[in-house]
Design an enzyme around this catalytic site. Structure first.
Site, PDB file in Angstrom:
ATOM      1  N   ASP A 136       0.828  -1.218   0.000  1.00  0.00           N
ATOM      2  CA  ASP A 136       0.000   0.000   0.000  1.00  0.00           C
ATOM      3  C   ASP A 136       0.860   1.266   0.000  1.00  0.00           C
ATOM      4  O   ASP A 136       0.369   2.364   0.231  1.00  0.00           O
ATOM      5  CB  ASP A 136      -0.967   0.000   1.200  1.00  0.00           C
ATOM      6  CG  ASP A 136      -0.233   0.006   2.539  1.00  0.00           C
ATOM      7  OD1 ASP A 136       1.021   0.037   2.551  1.00  0.00           O
ATOM      8  OD2 ASP A 136      -0.906  -0.010   3.586  1.00  0.00           O
ATOM      9  N   GLU A 143       1.788   4.092   7.296  1.00  0.00           N
ATOM     10  CA  GLU A 143       0.680   3.738   6.417  1.00  0.00           C
ATOM     11  C   GLU A 143       0.178   4.980   5.671  1.00  0.00           C
ATOM     12  O   GLU A 143       0.505   6.113   6.046  1.00  0.00           O
ATOM     13  CB  GLU A 143      -0.460   3.145   7.261  1.00  0.00           C
ATOM     14  CG  GLU A 143      -0.089   1.849   7.992  1.00  0.00           C
ATOM     15  CD  GLU A 143      -0.079   0.624   7.066  1.00  0.00           C
ATOM     16  OE1 GLU A 143       0.226   0.767   5.869  1.00  0.00           O
ATOM     17  OE2 GLU A 143      -0.372  -0.471   7.563  1.00  0.00           O
TER      18      GLU A 143
END
Ligand code: GLP
Length: 261
Positions: A136, A143
């Site tokens: 991702d 993140e």
């Protein structure tokens, strides 16, 4: 950003290890930033080989790992402490007192994070940071939507990252939800960065990092702001690049003095 396209992960890892070994030879008290996951494993095997066969000493080197799971002690087999011992530290002549990872069992998390940042500063900053790439687009455990100026802190893993990392755990539900990770701002202060990404599952994240817009939605795109990044990809991870031929051409045309390492 220097983009180096390789036949396979073995060639990429050999080149990345040669670059790191060169840095350690040049500066025996180098401060290395280290990563975990499956991607750096072959780099570590190459470094162990260079240490054994060429006698390269790591005794003066200091290391800082990117991250650690919250709630896993250093003896937990899936902790990054255990990973580093198993795959690198016990094979080299590093001094244990100079190998640092965030403490996943710290009682006071913000204090532990400040301490970690301070230890990096006290060591004179990171000379060379090794990175993998999350599917991702995460680096360390930053993140998507992580602040591009972030420092070491607690992060909550996305369901995708927990799934990706479940293969290392006995049961998927054992993957911790929280981690300590160097921030993107911390990573960007390293003097030099070496990132590796292998396999089709990383192709989109690699293309976003190299050619996509700078965005917190793709944390690795922050590396576009760093003046000295070397990206080593295998063919599958390079599959979605629109300028692959150009990167190949640039690499082939480099004058010898500019070649990596
Ligand atoms: C974890 C680590 C990252 C690593 C990523 C990719 O989330 N915290 O540092 O880059 O996984 O893992 P792998 O190399 O196993 O694909």
């Amino acid at each position: 950003m220097e983009v180096i396209l390789n036949r396979d992960s073995a060639e990429a890892s050999r080149r990345a290890a040669a670059l790191i070994a060169h840095e350690v030879r040049r500066k025996p008290d180098t401060v290395l930033g280290l990563a975990t996951g499956s991607t750096p494993l072959q780099v570590y095997q190459n470094l162990i080989h260079i240490h054994r066969e060429e006698g390269l000493s790591f005794a003066g080197v200091t290391t800082f790992n990117l991250d650690e799971y919250i709630g896993l002690g250093m003896d937990h087999p899936q902790s990054y402490h255990a990973y580093m011992r198993e795959h690198l530290f016990r094979h080299l002549d590093l001094s244990p007192g100079k190998c640092h990872l965030p403490n996943g069992l710290a009682e006071h998390v913000p204090e532990e994070c400040d301490r970690y940042e301070q230890r990096i500063r006290d060591a004179g900053g990171i000379d060379l940071q090794l990175l993998g790439l999350g599917a991702d687009g995460h680096i360390g455990f930053n993140e998507p939507i992580s602040s591009l100026a972030s420092r070491t802190r607690i992060k909550t893993l996305t369901p995708r990252t927990r799934e990706d990392n479940a293969r290392f755990f006995e049961r998927a539900e054992d993957v911790p939800h929280h981690v300590l990770t160097m921030g993107i701002g911390t990573i960007l202060e390293s003097r030099r960065i070496v990132l590796l990404a292998f396999g089709e599952a990383k192709a989109k994240a690699a293309a976003n990092m190299i050619e996509g817009p700078l965005s917190a939605s793709n944390p690795a795109s922050a590396l576009q702001m760093h003046p000295r990044v070397h990206v080593f990809l295998d063919e599958a991870a390079a599959g979605l690049l629109t300028r692959a031929d150009y990167y190949r051409w640039v690499y082939e045309q480099k004058p010898d003095w500019q070649r990596t390492p």
